[in-house]
Design an enzyme around this catalytic site. Structure first.
Site, mmCIF file in Angstrom:
data_model
loop_
_atom_site.group_PDB
_atom_site.id
_atom_site.type_symbol
_atom_site.label_atom_id
_atom_site.label_comp_id
_atom_site.label_asym_id
_atom_site.label_seq_id
_atom_site.Cartn_x
_atom_site.Cartn_y
_atom_site.Cartn_z
ATOM 1 N N CYS A 6 0.862 -1.181 0.000
ATOM 2 C CA CYS A 6 0.000 0.000 0.000
ATOM 3 C C CYS A 6 0.893 1.224 0.000
ATOM 4 C CB CYS A 6 -0.927 0.006 1.211
ATOM 5 S SG CYS A 6 -1.909 1.524 1.334
ATOM 6 N N HIS B 45 -3.299 -4.255 -10.842
ATOM 7 C CA HIS B 45 -4.122 -3.102 -11.200
ATOM 8 C C HIS B 45 -4.600 -3.202 -12.638
ATOM 9 C CE1 HIS B 45 -3.259 -0.668 -7.599
ATOM 10 N NE2 HIS B 45 -2.100 -1.303 -7.615
ATOM 11 N N GLU C 277 -10.800 -0.476 -4.966
ATOM 12 C CA GLU C 277 -9.769 -1.377 -4.453
ATOM 13 C C GLU C 277 -10.366 -2.717 -4.040
ATOM 14 O OE1 GLU C 277 -6.454 -0.079 -2.119
ATOM 15 O OE2 GLU C 277 -7.280 1.948 -1.981
ATOM 16 N N CYS D 248 -5.234 5.770 -3.709
ATOM 17 C CA CYS D 248 -4.509 4.497 -3.743
ATOM 18 C C CYS D 248 -3.135 4.789 -4.336
ATOM 19 C CB CYS D 248 -5.253 3.458 -4.579
ATOM 20 S SG CYS D 248 -4.356 1.910 -4.798
ATOM 21 N N GLY E 212 -2.121 2.362 -7.015
ATOM 22 C CA GLY E 212 -2.983 2.618 -8.168
ATOM 23 C C GLY E 212 -2.565 3.851 -8.942
#
Length: 282
Positions: free
Chosen positions: A76, A167, A216, A225, A228
């Site tokens: 993350c 992703h 997500e 994100c 992302g």
């Protein structure tokens, strides 16, 4: 049996909020169940999940993060920045370059410190993974850039990138008006993605500015994100929307991140914020 008391810190990066536990001092058992319970915004603390800041044998600290549905994530980006700020200001790691062990490798964090306060963190997120089998996505070839396939019930063009987690990036218009609560689960759980997927809906504003919303896996729509944003910038460069090795501003619902894809690695820069400290019985 008497309840156990745990101390936590609520932090966010661009509104991507997690509940952080200092596992140098606390012992957290059954984090999967704890994340489900505490992430609930009505009956818990509220957040996109929980993050454990743990000792590491190979870095300054180790991160474990769990989504709001209890599933463990490999990485993350927003949480890494928050951990950098936490370690410097509260964890006794008084260095402007900090290493963090994650399930997707060791990340290097470069801190900007002003009067003893971390104002921003740049994270070297490493090289993007573009090979479909490694993302993973069930598509042929060496890359899934501007791929066209049946996705979420319709034929769509999209790009797939892993930044330690998978992703799917779709370039479109009218991002602000999309009903992600309705369409998001169809992307997340599409059979193309054996481990589910995070989905970014991206609008190109100019060659150095993208607007992005994200659904997500395990958490639903979040305000930001980090991985992302990195995946979206990489996809934008590879698709010819943005230049290589120049700063790209990602405008997320929770704030802005600055991403640079050098061709070898991805650099992510942004802030991190303490929200409050608390105590919970588990």
């Amino acid at each position: 049996m008497q309840n156990k008391t745990l101390h936590f810190t609520k932090m966010h990066g661009c509104g991507n909020d997690y509940i952080y536990f200092n596992c140098f001092e606390e012992r957290v058992e059954n984090p999967e169940e704890l994340s489900i319970r505490l992430s609930d915004r009505h009956f818990g603390v509220g957040g996109d999940g929980i993050v454990l800041i743990c000792p590491s044998k190979t870095a300054d600290a180790r991160m474990r993060m769990f989504n709001a549905d209890g599933s463990e994530g490999k990485m993350c980006g927003n949480a890494t920045r928050c951990i950098g700020k936490y370690l410097y200001e509260r964890g006794g790691v008084r260095k402007d370059v900090i290493t963090l062990e994650t399930l997707s490798g060791i990340k290097t964090l470069r801190l900007t410190v002003e009067d003893g306060v971390v104002s921003s963190v740049q994270v070297d997120m490493g090289a993007p993974v573009l090979e479909p089998a490694l993302i993973p996505v069930k598509l042929p070839g060496e890359r899934a850039v501007n791929a066209t396939a049946l996705l979420a019930g319709e034929t769509r063009t999209f790009s797939c990138v892993s930044m330690g987690n998978p992703h799917c990036v779709l370039f479109t218009t009218g991002v602000a008006g999309l009903d992600l609560e309705r369409i998001g689960p169809g992307y997340e759980n599409d059979p193309l993605f054996p481990e589910r997927v995070n989905t970014e809906f991206v609008e190109v504003l100019d060659p150095h500015t993208l607007r992005m919303r994200v659904w997500e896996r395990g958490s639903g729509e979040t305000l930001a994100c980090g991985t992302g944003a990195c995946a979206s910038a990489v996809a934008a460069v590879l698709a010819g929307h943005c230049p290589l090795n120049e700063d790209i501003t990602l405008k997320l619902r929770g704030g802005d991140l600055v991403i640079r894809y050098t061709g070898e690695t991805v650099l992510m820069s942004g802030g991190a914020t303490f929200v409050f400290d608390g105590v919970v019985q588990v």
